[in-house]
Design an enzyme around this catalytic site. Structure first.
Site, short mmCIF file in Angstrom:
data_model
loop_
_atom_site.label_atom_id
_atom_site.label_comp_id
_atom_site.label_asym_id
_atom_site.label_seq_id
_atom_site.Cartn_x
_atom_site.Cartn_y
_atom_site.Cartn_z
N GLU A 1 -43.21 -10.56 -28.35
CA GLU A 1 -43.13 -11.07 -29.72
C GLU A 1 -41.99 -12.07 -29.84
O GLU A 1 -41.28 -12.12 -30.85
CB GLU A 1 -43.00 -9.91 -30.72
CG GLU A 1 -44.28 -9.09 -30.76
CD GLU A 1 -44.36 -8.10 -31.91
OE1 GLU A 1 -43.43 -8.05 -32.74
OE2 GLU A 1 -45.38 -7.39 -31.97
N TYR B 1 -54.33 -2.42 -40.15
CA TYR B 1 -54.42 -1.80 -41.48
C TYR B 1 -55.46 -0.68 -41.48
O TYR B 1 -56.23 -0.52 -42.41
CB TYR B 1 -54.80 -2.84 -42.54
CG TYR B 1 -53.78 -3.95 -42.70
CD1 TYR B 1 -52.75 -3.83 -43.60
CD2 TYR B 1 -53.86 -5.10 -41.92
CE1 TYR B 1 -51.80 -4.83 -43.75
CE2 TYR B 1 -52.91 -6.11 -42.05
CZ TYR B 1 -51.89 -5.98 -42.96
OH TYR B 1 -50.96 -6.97 -43.08
N GLY C 1 -50.97 -9.79 -48.51
CA GLY C 1 -49.83 -8.88 -48.54
C GLY C 1 -49.67 -8.18 -47.22
O GLY C 1 -50.14 -8.65 -46.18
N ASN C 2 -49.00 -7.06 -47.28
CA ASN C 2 -48.60 -6.40 -46.07
C ASN C 2 -48.52 -4.90 -46.35
O ASN C 2 -48.24 -4.50 -47.47
CB ASN C 2 -47.22 -6.95 -45.67
CG ASN C 2 -46.69 -6.32 -44.41
OD1 ASN C 2 -45.73 -5.55 -44.45
ND2 ASN C 2 -47.31 -6.60 -43.29
N ARG D 1 -43.30 -18.81 -40.99
CA ARG D 1 -44.37 -19.34 -40.14
C ARG D 1 -45.74 -19.10 -40.76
O ARG D 1 -46.63 -19.93 -40.66
CB ARG D 1 -44.31 -18.72 -38.74
CG ARG D 1 -43.28 -19.36 -37.85
CD ARG D 1 -43.47 -18.97 -36.39
NE ARG D 1 -43.42 -17.54 -36.16
CZ ARG D 1 -42.29 -16.81 -36.17
NH1 ARG D 1 -41.13 -17.38 -36.41
NH2 ARG D 1 -42.32 -15.51 -35.95
N GLN E 1 -37.04 -8.49 -31.97
CA GLN E 1 -37.01 -9.86 -31.51
C GLN E 1 -35.71 -10.55 -31.93
O GLN E 1 -35.03 -10.10 -32.83
CB GLN E 1 -38.18 -10.65 -32.12
CG GLN E 1 -39.50 -9.92 -32.08
CD GLN E 1 -39.72 -9.04 -33.30
OE1 GLN E 1 -38.80 -8.44 -33.81
NE2 GLN E 1 -40.95 -8.96 -33.74
N HIS F 1 -49.96 -1.66 -37.95
CA HIS F 1 -49.33 -2.90 -38.41
C HIS F 1 -50.32 -4.06 -38.40
O HIS F 1 -50.35 -4.87 -39.32
CB HIS F 1 -48.13 -3.19 -37.50
CG HIS F 1 -47.31 -4.35 -37.94
ND1 HIS F 1 -46.34 -4.26 -38.91
CD2 HIS F 1 -47.31 -5.65 -37.53
CE1 HIS F 1 -45.77 -5.44 -39.08
NE2 HIS F 1 -46.34 -6.29 -38.26
N ASP G 1 -49.78 -18.85 -36.34
CA ASP G 1 -48.50 -18.51 -35.73
C ASP G 1 -48.64 -17.27 -34.87
O ASP G 1 -49.58 -16.50 -35.00
CB ASP G 1 -47.44 -18.27 -36.81
CG ASP G 1 -47.52 -16.89 -37.41
OD1 ASP G 1 -48.56 -16.59 -38.02
OD2 ASP G 1 -46.57 -16.12 -37.26
N HIS H 1 -40.08 -6.16 -42.75
CA HIS H 1 -39.45 -6.00 -41.45
C HIS H 1 -38.53 -4.78 -41.51
O HIS H 1 -37.37 -4.85 -41.15
CB HIS H 1 -38.71 -7.26 -41.02
CG HIS H 1 -39.26 -7.84 -39.77
ND1 HIS H 1 -38.53 -8.55 -38.85
CD2 HIS H 1 -40.51 -7.80 -39.25
CE1 HIS H 1 -39.30 -8.92 -37.84
NE2 HIS H 1 -40.50 -8.48 -38.07
N LYS I 1 -46.80 -15.38 -49.61
CA LYS I 1 -47.09 -14.06 -49.06
C LYS I 1 -45.78 -13.29 -48.88
O LYS I 1 -44.71 -13.86 -48.88
CB LYS I 1 -47.77 -14.21 -47.69
CG LYS I 1 -48.47 -12.95 -47.23
CD LYS I 1 -49.05 -13.14 -45.84
CE LYS I 1 -49.61 -11.86 -45.29
NZ LYS I 1 -49.85 -11.99 -43.85
#
Lengths: 742, 228
Positions: free
Chosen positions: A312, A48, A529-530, A112, A240, A45, A268, A91, A87
């Protein structure tokens, strides 16, 4: 202090090889706290590690890009000294375990990322995918997950005060037990208001602001880097809990504190919380940071350094201030009623040093954590394929009934039940909101608006990850062009299964390469990105699902709606009828909904032609030469025509086609590069198409009521608008068995 | 005309109200922070939408204790016009400036859409530019917008012509379809719909201008403005 055994290493989801690397980087065995720090920073996570070498293939630059990948968000210049930051983030795992909080904190996290750069968030979009709502065994659970996710997004976004202006919602049994929740956010600021996450200036204080640290979300990042098993439910405490009110205060306080000029860098605390923010900020600046945990605002007593570093807890930020000017920052946070405390200092030794009451618990070179993370070139073969190339023979049925089935099906029906729960108007910028071709928000104080489109297609990508991904990019750019916008930049969320399986890794590689090729071609570089991997439950992977968000700019004006406005107008199909083979029909919604099967390959995309179609519609829309514009996508021509008739005016169309295609293919094939427009000035539209080398076919005329489609004089579809419209409007409500809202 | 827009921690339509008054309608607008004891020299006050103090406990329940509310009460008692929109309406009922309460929507979901709202009286500083019976298209965005009061209060509101806005058709389960009410002095109005979101043709609806312009040109105020 716990002993570090192979079991402990495995529990931290580190391999023995990775552990050996830690030992060699440190020149000694890590402490238990240090092991925890490495485990989150080196998790898939955060690091990468499986995708990094492939992500390098993406184009990242253009004259508009002010900040590419590597920061909290990408930044694009939109002129007049104004910039946008945007961005996307996933989740997925938390949203399965606890849908409401999982989705809510997904929204909080991406917001954030935007305001930590100094931008005020002005729009959110969501791409959400769930298992089949009607499945006998899992349907009830899937409905519950959907309801939880939607209310979580609504809860956070509405309270924070950011409009949710669009998105997509898709149902597919491959997301059973592994829903996808990808949240996109966009913010606006001036060029001179941009902040970065760097900890420069030796001796500068490191300040913690926002919510207190608690035990929630410990190891969220490593949870998001593992497959789901029966034990996953035990991980609920890893999810969280968000407080959008606190985040709203944090937003206002951060933006106000930034104006003091006393902030050097800010980041953040997202995944891996205090740990990642600290060492990433120092790593970027080439400095070190020393913190003492006794100064961290804490929600409960007795937390260990391990817990505090890996917590977190949401709504927290770390910033580095100019030495001697801390007071100015504390004043602002005090005004907003938020905690702010100096917890450490920037050093010159390049180390991340963590103390608690003076005792050292961790001392790690920052580079080892942030930059020396393992990087894998995982073996990849050919992409996993779950469908045959050739489909079954199928008989023609009542095509009007087929159209009705499609219109009320989950993927195509109105998503009003969802987006009416989202405040899509707050901040009074939303020119085109949910349900529009693309969302459009104006930028106050300028004559520029920003358009955005968020799209994915797991079916196409399951059939061919490379071509599927290219089709998604083309569709996003087409959506933007249809509202008159010029596409300028991309963010992406890569949702895939377990990269340690070579046929899954192959999906990732093919998809990333397709993304690179299309983004290069359409000149929409990727600014961030993610990546979300290990989306598997009990060994079954999701469809490969890259989700692409593309933003564009346009001069501020109201774009044409999707819907036909007046009877008696020419209906023109820009791009032409196009064609499709039976193989290219296997990934369509018709194959899914009507035939309940899946085969073949995605439609063929000619990028050069696609670009010319986009150019044509953009010109026509900007010149106000069309009254309505809607691109053809899922469900093809017949579904698009029906959707065009669902406006307030209830204007339908009478269409006469001349094609030798089989009627099912003609009506429902999903070839790209096609846009349906209605106009009072057909000559102008046809001339513009001809100039750009694009086919345009006048296929009919709008009329007061009804949707009628004929081919070579034979009636294929004949239906009343109100009947179709009702099916479309109530489709989702019926699937949800939510009698209250009917 | 100078309008004060109160900012509570958690207000999120404060900027929208400010923008509508100053940029769309070209009057003066300024923010008033929640811990102020005074409203300064404003001619009217808007309590904007949002989630004041997180709406913890109940919507508006904490805001009623803020210092600025005391100043707002004094201003209202002296006849100054006070417009509460959405969370502002919820605060006004909690603070006792308006009767009744706003509870969870009957469908138990947040709802955001544009709905038809009938002007039930034009005898107010907030609706004098509209006609009685006129139907305005106004956006709503709330989770707790269902207006409730006891029968006696409802009858009294109607008898005194203090129901100022009514939903045309079902919206959120409000008793007697009430969307907005007036104080007995008629200078305080609470409404769930958002006029500030319907004040710019770019955003699709402009009927909110009738409400805001009524406030900005309220006859009783023109004289005080000229005096000062």
């Amino acid at each position: 202090m716990s002993q570090i055994t192979p079991d402990v290493i495995a529990a931290h989801q580190l391999t023995q090889g990775e552990y050996d690397k830690i030992v060699s980087l440190l020149g000694r065995e890590p402490s238990f706290t240090e092991l925890g720090i490495f485990s989150v920073m080196w998790s898939e996570h955060c690091s990468y590690k499986s995708s990094r070498i492939h992500l390098k293939k993406l184009p990242t630059e253009s004259k508009y890009v002010l900040q590419g990948p590597g920061e909290n968000a990408g930044i694009i210049d939109i002129g007049d000294g104004v910039a946008i930051a945007f961005k996307i983030e996933s989740h997925n795992h938390p949203s399965f375990i606890e849908p409401f909080q999982g989705a809510a904190t997904g929204v909080g996290g991406i917001l954030r990322d935007i305001f930590t750069m100094g931008a005020r968030p002005i729009a959110v979009m969501d791409s959400i995918r769930f298992g089949n709502l009607e499945d006998e065994k899992t349907g009830a659970r899937n409905r519950r997950i959907l309801e939880g996710v939607v209310s979580g997004i609504a809860h956070y976004g509405n309270c924070f005060g950011v409009p949710t202006v669009g998105g997509e919602c898709v149902f597919e049994s491959s997301y059973d037990g592994n829903p996808l929740v990808n949240v996109f956010a966009l913010g606006v600021f001036r060029h001179d208001e941009i902040f970065y996450g760097t900890a420069s200036g030796v001796g500068n204080p490191v300040i913690y602001v926002g919510a207190k640290t608690g035990r929630d979300g410990i190891h969220g990042a490593s949870m998001a880097s593992a497959e789901f098993t029966e034990e996953s439910k035990q991980k609920r405490p890893n999810v969280q809990v968000g407080d959008p009110f606190l985040e709203k205060l944090l937003l206002e306080a951060c933006l106000e504190a930034m104006k003091t000029g006393a902030i050097v860098g800010i980041q953040d605390m997202g995944a891996a919380g205090l740990t990642s923010s600290t060492c990433e900020m120092a790593s970027r600046a080439g400095t070190g940071i020393e913190i003492d945990l006794q100064y961290v605002p804490q929600r409960e007593p007795g937390m260990t350094p391990y817990e505090m570093l890996l917590s977190e807890s949401q709504e927290r930020m770390l910033l580095v201030a100019e030495r001697g000017r801390e007071g100015e920052i504390f004043d602002v946070f005090k005004k907003w009623g938020l905690d702010a405390a100096t917890i450490g200092v920037v050093t010159d030794d390049g180390l991340f040093r963590v103390k608690d009451h003076g005792k050292v618990y961790a001392e790690i070179p920052n580079r080892a954590l942030a930059d020396e993370a393992p990087k894998y070139d995982r073996p990849h073969t050919t992409p996993l394929r779950v469908a045959p190339l050739d489909g079954p023979e199928f008989k023609s049925r009542d095509l009007t009934a087929d159209l009705k089935s499609l219109i009320e099906s989950g993927d195509i029906c109105s998503k009003r039940w969802i987006w009416e729960q989202y405040d899509h108007q707050v901040r009074t910028n939303t020119i085109a909101g949910p349900g529009a071709e693309a969302a459009v928000v104006r930028i106050k104080g300028t004559n520029t608006s920003v358009a955005m489109s968020l799209d994915g297609n797991g079916r196409y990508c399951a059939l061919d990850p490379r071509e599927g991904t290219k089709l998604i990019v083309a569709e996003c750019c087409r959506n933007l062009s249809t509202v008159g916008a010029l596409p300028v930049a991309t963010t992406n969320n890569l949702n895939f299964g377990n990269p340690e399986k070579p046929e899954i890794m192959a999906q990732i590689v093919e998809s990333v390469e397709g993304l690179a090729e299309a983004c290069r071609f359409f000149e929409v570089p990727v600014t961030g990105g993610n990546v979300s991997l290990y989306n598997e439950t009990l060994g079954t992977p999701i469809f490969p699902t890259p989700v692409v968000g593309i933003v564009g700019t346009l001069p501020t004006t109201v774009p044409p709606p999707i819907h036909f406005q007046h009877p008696g107008r020419s209906v023109i199909l820009l791009g032409g009828l196009r064609s499709a083979t039976e193989q290219e029909f296997g990934g369509t919604q018709y194959a899914k909904v009507v035939l309940d099967t899946f085969w073949g390959k995605p439609p063929t995309l000619d990028m050069e032609y696609e670009r010319r179609v986009q150019q044509t519609v953009r010109e026509l829309v900007r010149e106000k030469a069309v009254e309505s514009a809607h691109d053809l996508s899922e469900g093809g021509l017949a579904v698009a025509l029906a959707e065009c008739s669902f406006g307030k005016a209830q204007v339908g169309a009478e269409i006469d086609l001349d094609s030798d295609l089989r009627p099912e293919l003609l009506l429902f094939h999903e070839a790209p590069s096609r846009i349906l427009v209605s106009t009072a000035d057909p000559e102008r539209v046809i001339a513009a198409a001809r100039k750009n080398g694009v086919e345009s076919v006048t296929i009919g005329v709008t009329l007061e009521s009804g949707v009628v489609i004929r081919n070579q004089k034979a009636v294929l579809v004949d239906c009343r608008i109100d009947e179709l419209g009702k099916l479309w409007d109530t489709g989702l409500v019926n699937l949800l068995h939510d009698p209250v809202s009917v | 005309m100078k309008v004060g827009v109160v900012v509570f921690p958690g207000s999120n339509c404060d900027h929208d109200a400010w923008y509508a008054v100053s940029e769309d309608l070209h009057h003066q607008a300024e923010y008033i922070w929640h811990d102020s004891n005074s409203l300064g020299d404003v001619d009217a006050v808007i309590l904007p939408g949002g989630f004041s103090y997180g709406d913890y406990l109940r919507t508006g329940a904490i805001a009623k204790f803020s210092p600025v509310l005391k100043a707002v009460k004094e201003f209202a008692q002296a006849g100054g016009p006070v417009l509460g929109v959405c969370n502002g309406f919820q605060i006004l009922t909690e603070a006792g400036l308006l009767p009744g309460a706003l509870v969870r929507n009957s469908e138990l979901k947040f709802i955001c859409k544009t709905v038809p709202v009938e002007v039930a009286t034009s005898d107010s500083p907030f609706t004098h530019q509209a006609r009685r019976g006129e139907v305005l298209q106004l956006p709503v965005a709330h989770g707790e917008g269902c207006y409730v009061a006891d029968e006696k209060t409802l009858d009294q509101l109607e008898a005194e012509d203090r129901v100022v806005l009514r939903y045309k058709g079902h919206c959120n389960g409000s008793q007697r379809d009430i969307a907005g009410i007036l104080s007995s002095g008629r200078n305080v109005m609470g409404m769930m719909p958002h006029p500030e979101r319907a004040a710019d043709p770019l955003l699709g609806h402009t009927d909110g201008i009738k409400i805001l312009n009524s406030l900005l040109t309220a006859p009783s105020l023109v004289s005080t403005t000229t005096k000062s």
